[in-house]
Design a protein around this motif. Structure first.
Motif, PDB file in Angstrom:
ATOM      1  N   LYS A 107       0.817  -1.210   0.000  1.00 51.22           N
ATOM      2  CA  LYS A 107       0.000   0.000   0.000  1.00 51.22           C
ATOM      3  C   LYS A 107       0.859   1.273   0.000  1.00 51.22           C
ATOM      4  CE  LYS A 107      -4.015  -2.075   2.266  1.00 51.22           C
ATOM      5  NZ  LYS A 107      -4.971  -1.987   3.399  1.00 51.22           N
ATOM      6  N   TRP A 108       0.362   2.252  -0.745  1.00 48.49           N
ATOM      7  CA  TRP A 108       0.961   3.583  -0.795  1.00 48.49           C
ATOM      8  C   TRP A 108      -0.086   4.600  -0.344  1.00 48.49           C
ATOM      9  CZ3 TRP A 108       6.072   3.959  -2.417  1.00 48.49           C
ATOM     10  CH2 TRP A 108       6.591   2.883  -3.122  1.00 48.49           C
ATOM     11  N   GLU A 109       0.406   5.683   0.262  1.00 45.41           N
ATOM     12  CA  GLU A 109      -0.522   6.736   0.679  1.00 45.41           C
ATOM     13  C   GLU A 109       0.244   8.047   0.802  1.00 45.41           C
ATOM     14  OE1 GLU A 109      -3.284   7.673   4.556  1.00 45.41           O
ATOM     15  OE2 GLU A 109      -3.339   5.627   3.737  1.00 45.41           O
ATOM     16  N   VAL A 110      -0.451   9.141   0.486  1.00 45.84           N
ATOM     17  CA  VAL A 110       0.127  10.473   0.643  1.00 45.84           C
ATOM     18  C   VAL A 110      -0.266  10.993   2.023  1.00 45.84           C
ATOM     19  CG1 VAL A 110       0.165  12.837  -0.189  1.00 45.84           C
ATOM     20  CG2 VAL A 110       0.084  10.947  -1.820  1.00 45.84           C
ATOM     21  N   GLN A 111       0.721  11.322   2.848  1.00 50.53           N
ATOM     22  CA  GLN A 111       0.452  11.809   4.201  1.00 50.53           C
ATOM     23  C   GLN A 111       1.642  12.593   4.717  1.00 50.53           C
ATOM     24  OE1 GLN A 111       1.641   7.968   6.908  1.00 50.53           O
ATOM     25  NE2 GLN A 111      -0.352   7.845   5.872  1.00 50.53           N
ATOM     26  N   GLU A 112       1.431  13.274   5.833  1.00 51.33           N
ATOM     27  CA  GLU A 112       2.513  14.025   6.465  1.00 51.33           C
ATOM     28  C   GLU A 112       3.444  13.067   7.207  1.00 51.33           C
ATOM     29  OE1 GLU A 112       0.984  17.045   8.986  1.00 51.33           O
ATOM     30  OE2 GLU A 112       0.121  18.237   7.348  1.00 51.33           O
ATOM     31  N   MET A 113       4.633  13.575   7.503  1.00 52.83           N
ATOM     32  CA  MET A 113       5.576  12.776   8.282  1.00 52.83           C
ATOM     33  C   MET A 113       5.027  12.524   9.675  1.00 52.83           C
ATOM     34  SD  MET A 113       9.297  14.389   7.268  1.00 52.83           S
ATOM     35  CE  MET A 113      10.117  13.149   8.256  1.00 52.83           C
ATOM     36  N   LYS A 114       5.495  11.432  10.291  1.00 57.84           N
ATOM     37  CA  LYS A 114       5.023  11.072  11.620  1.00 57.84           C
ATOM     38  C   LYS A 114       5.299  12.171  12.639  1.00 57.84           C
ATOM     39  CE  LYS A 114       5.115   6.020  11.343  1.00 57.84           C
ATOM     40  NZ  LYS A 114       3.712   5.876  11.777  1.00 57.84           N
ATOM     41  N   GLU A 115       6.488  12.716  12.631  1.00 54.74           N
ATOM     42  CA  GLU A 115       6.857  13.774  13.572  1.00 54.74           C
ATOM     43  C   GLU A 115       7.219  15.018  12.768  1.00 54.74           C
ATOM     44  OE1 GLU A 115       9.895  12.361  16.134  1.00 54.74           O
ATOM     45  OE2 GLU A 115       8.714  10.690  16.905  1.00 54.74           O
ATOM     46  N   THR A 116       6.250  15.523  12.024  1.00 53.73           N
ATOM     47  CA  THR A 116       6.515  16.638  11.129  1.00 53.73           C
ATOM     48  C   THR A 116       6.719  17.938  11.892  1.00 53.73           C
ATOM     49  OG1 THR A 116       5.691  17.864   9.224  1.00 53.73           O
ATOM     50  CG2 THR A 116       4.048  17.127  10.830  1.00 53.73           C
ATOM     51  N   LYS A 117       7.638  18.736  11.414  1.00 55.64           N
ATOM     52  CA  LYS A 117       7.861  20.089  11.938  1.00 55.64           C
ATOM     53  C   LYS A 117       7.271  21.130  10.999  1.00 55.64           C
ATOM     54  CE  LYS A 117      10.624  18.220  15.078  1.00 55.64           C
ATOM     55  NZ  LYS A 117      10.801  16.894  14.521  1.00 55.64           N
ATOM     56  N   LEU A 118       6.699  20.636   9.878  1.00 54.11           N
ATOM     57  CA  LEU A 118       6.137  21.528   8.865  1.00 54.11           C
ATOM     58  C   LEU A 118       4.722  21.065   8.526  1.00 54.11           C
ATOM     59  CD1 LEU A 118       9.171  21.915   6.426  1.00 54.11           C
ATOM     60  CD2 LEU A 118       8.266  23.659   7.952  1.00 54.11           C
ATOM     61  N   PRO A 119       3.728  21.511   9.252  1.00 47.20           N
ATOM     62  CA  PRO A 119       2.349  21.137   8.915  1.00 47.20           C
ATOM     63  C   PRO A 119       2.019  21.554   7.479  1.00 47.20           C
ATOM     64  CG  PRO A 119       2.450  22.191  11.073  1.00 47.20           C
ATOM     65  CD  PRO A 119       3.805  22.365  10.465  1.00 47.20           C
ATOM     66  N   GLY A 120       1.417  20.629   6.754  1.00 50.68           N
ATOM     67  CA  GLY A 120       1.081  20.884   5.361  1.00 50.68           C
ATOM     68  C   GLY A 120       2.032  20.242   4.385  1.00 50.68           C
ATOM     69  N   ASP A 121       3.226  19.859   4.844  1.00 51.02           N
ATOM     70  CA  ASP A 121       4.207  19.203   3.967  1.00 51.02           C
ATOM     71  C   ASP A 121       3.893  17.710   3.932  1.00 51.02           C
ATOM     72  OD1 ASP A 121       6.340  18.486   2.453  1.00 51.02           O
ATOM     73  OD2 ASP A 121       7.812  18.649   4.064  1.00 51.02           O
ATOM     74  N   LYS A 122       3.587  17.210   2.751  1.00 51.56           N
ATOM     75  CA  LYS A 122       3.203  15.816   2.609  1.00 51.56           C
ATOM     76  C   LYS A 122       4.155  15.086   1.675  1.00 51.56           C
ATOM     77  CE  LYS A 122      -1.670  16.939   3.349  1.00 51.56           C
ATOM     78  NZ  LYS A 122      -3.037  16.913   2.788  1.00 51.56           N
ATOM     79  N   GLY A 123       4.119  13.757   1.744  1.00 47.16           N
ATOM     80  CA  GLY A 123       4.960  12.931   0.905  1.00 47.16           C
ATOM     81  C   GLY A 123       4.305  11.603   0.610  1.00 47.16           C
TER      82      GLY A 123
END
Length: 579
Positions: A107-123
């Motif tokens: 499975k693949w999914e577009v989501q933010e990092m687990k411990e993101t410091k930049l809300p809105g940055d997705k991968g």
């Protein structure tokens, strides 16, 4: 001594200033409090200020802004739309694999990092473990290798570390058969690039498929391994930027976080080489039967000497040895244990006759030895061993035989391996035992400045956010000490030892000898300044005057004694005249 005290005063001043600065940093209201304390009408306000807890300033906030290409690109993806639009999930199956694991059902999914410091940055996140994953996307236009360089760049974050798996990309060759819906491990690619790890083998792949101009077959060419240690990029759980630069002059560079970790040339630094050798060994050539490869042979004319005794032993008894006094010849080294008892369940028919276990003879403990004494063995001075004729150069030596060289029938020379097969899509075809691998900010272009701008606006922003959120050096030390309490001992020694040495150096200065001591010993005096010279001259003159006064005192005493003697003589003479 003055210099030592001056150094102490300077260190004390610096320490006081540091403490004051430290207090000012964490007590922002001290100056105001002092001014208020001077005003008797505002005493209550001062008390309130004293009880207010001091809070450290908040870390600088980094606001996310999606990167935008600053020039022409063949592919750019930042996933900030939050969807997989433009990407195709493979529905293929791996060949020669059990049906249970042959499907590309990871499975693949577009989501933010687990411990993101930049809300809105997705991968793009690989979510499944122990599964085959395959996803791909078309370029805006096929990339054709001509006169411009190729730059491939993207970000990878092993958010939970990596046990065994890859995070490399494949640039899929432009072919009529290319069907992204059926993308699998055998789909032709032009370049494979990116990190890969299993066990303790940390790799950074750069592989390109080269087409043989004579046969039309493709062969994989692997770049040499980087000299840099790659382990930290796999284990620190941070986002890293991977860049591949291929130039029309066949040179290449591989960068991690905008630092070069590997470089070389397609003609000289690939395995196997792009171009085959011009000559090869004749596969049908055979070594002649009389070919002599022996560089040395036994001397055929050598004769064994008559006095050579091949039967002499290598060791002989030492005839000079003497049996130590007190040696117990009649006592064995081991005796039966007198305290041992036969087990109750011992069956002599089944187990045989019972014998007590052997123990060391206690009588031998105080003696130099027990049992029959034998002379120790020593090297035999007459031992020569088996005679062999000496080796001499072989007059018939012909060297090590090698097959003759013949022209390579498959030889070709491709001086422009940069001109590879054009590619029209980018794909990720991976197997991983670890989940939550994040990919972000793919770009394919020909301009280094465009790639650098894209990297700075994406990966650079993540790095800045991570740096802003990280604690300072003191905070890191405190956190480390909480996990490892023994570090407090290290910290205390690190601070206390230098302070102790400074105090010892400042307060134990060597006493300088006085001028009088120099005079007594005629030792050379150190250089002094003019003021010290004047003081020493005045002091010397005063000492000389004191010495003159001391010398005059005996003369005065001697003069008074002479006067007294004269007076007594005159009195005697007057008495005689009266008589």
């Amino acid at each position: 001594m003055k210099l030592n005290w001056l150094l102490c005063a300077t260190l004390l001043l610096v320490g006081t200033s540091s403490i004051q600065a430290h207090e000012d940093e964490f007590d922002h209201g001290d100056d105001d409090a002092i001014d208020i304390e001077d005003d008797l009408d505002d005493v209550e306000e001062v008390e309130e200020l004293k009880h207010e807890p001091s809070t450290p300033p908040p870390p600088p906030k980094v606001t996310y802004k999606a990167p935008v290409p600053t020039g022409e690109v063949y592919f750019a993806e930042n996933f900030d739309k939050g969807t997989l639009a433009g990407w195709v999930l493979s529905k293929a199956k791996k060949e020669d694999t059990d049906d249970e694991i042959a499907k590309y059902d990871g499975k693949w999914e577009v989501q933010e990092m687990k411990e993101t410091k930049l809300p809105g940055d997705k991968g793009l996140v690989l979510l499944s473990r122990a599964k085959h994953h395959a996803i791909s996307a078309k370029l805006t236009k096929p990339f054709v290798f001509d006169t411009k360089p190729l730059i491939v760049q993207y970000e990878v974050s092993f958010q939970t570390g990596i046990e065994c798996g890859g995070a490399y990309v494949k640039l899929l060759s432009r072919t009529p058969e290319l069907n992204l819906d059926q993308f699998h491990d055998k789909t032709p690619y032009t370049i494979m690039f990116g990190p890969d790890k299993c066990g303790e083998d940390y790799k950074l792949h750069f592989i390109f498929r080269h087409k043989n101009p004579k046969t039309g077959k493709y062969e994989e060419k692997h770049a040499k391994r980087p000299d840099a240690d790659l382990k930290n990029y796999f284990t620190d759980k941070k986002t890293h930027l991977y860049t591949l630069i291929l130039n029309p002059d066949n040179s290449f560079e591989i960068l991690i976080d905008q630092n070069v970790v590997n470089s070389g040339n397609l003609l000289t630094d690939m395995t196997p080489p792009v171009n085959p050798p011009q000559e090869i060994e004749d596969p049908h050539d055979q070594k002649p039967e009389d070919w002599d490869e022996r560089a040395k042979i036994p001397d055929p004319d050598a004769v064994k000497p008559d006095d050579w005794d091949e039967d002499a032993p290598a060791k002989i008894p030492d005839e000079d040895a003497v049996k130590p006094e007190g040696w117990l010849d009649d006592e064995p080294e081991y005796i039966a244990d007198p305290d041992a008892e036969k087990p109750e369940d011992w069956d002599e028919d089944m187990d045989g006759e019972w014998e007590a276990p052997q123990i060391a003879n206690p009588k031998c403990e105080s003696a130099p030895g027990c049992g029959v004494w034998q002379r120790p063995m020593i090297d035999n001075p007459n031992y020569k061993g088996k005679w062999k004729p000496p080796m001499i150069d072989n007059p018939n030596y012909q060297g090590i035989w090698k097959p003759r060289k013949i022209p390579n029938p498959d030889f070709f020379e491709d001086l422009e391996p940069f001109k590879m097969t054009p590619f029209s899509a980018l794909g990720l075809e991976l197997w991983s035992m670890t989940s939550d691998i994040l990919f972000d900010n793919f770009i394919i272009c020909t301009d280094r400045a465009v790639a650098d701008d894209w990297g700075n606006d994406g990966w650079g922003l993540k790095k800045a956010a991570d740096g802003a959120a990280e604690p300072g050096v003191v905070g890191q030390m405190m956190a480390a000490a909480e996990e490892r309490p023994w570090l407090w001992v290290v910290y205390i020694l690190t601070v206390a030892l230098p302070v102790f040495l400074v105090i010892l150096f400042c307060c134990s200065g060597k006493k300088q000898p006085s001028a009088a001591e120099y005079k007594k010993t005629d030792a050379p005096q150190p250089d002094v300044n003019e003021e010290e010279k004047v003081e020493e001259r005045d002091k010397g003159e005063a000492e000389e005057e004191e010495e003159e006064v001391v010398e005059e005192k005996p003369d005065v005493k001697h003069k008074s004694d002479d006067d007294a003697g004269t007076a007594s003589q005159e009195e005697k003479e007057e008495e005689e005249e009266e008589e």
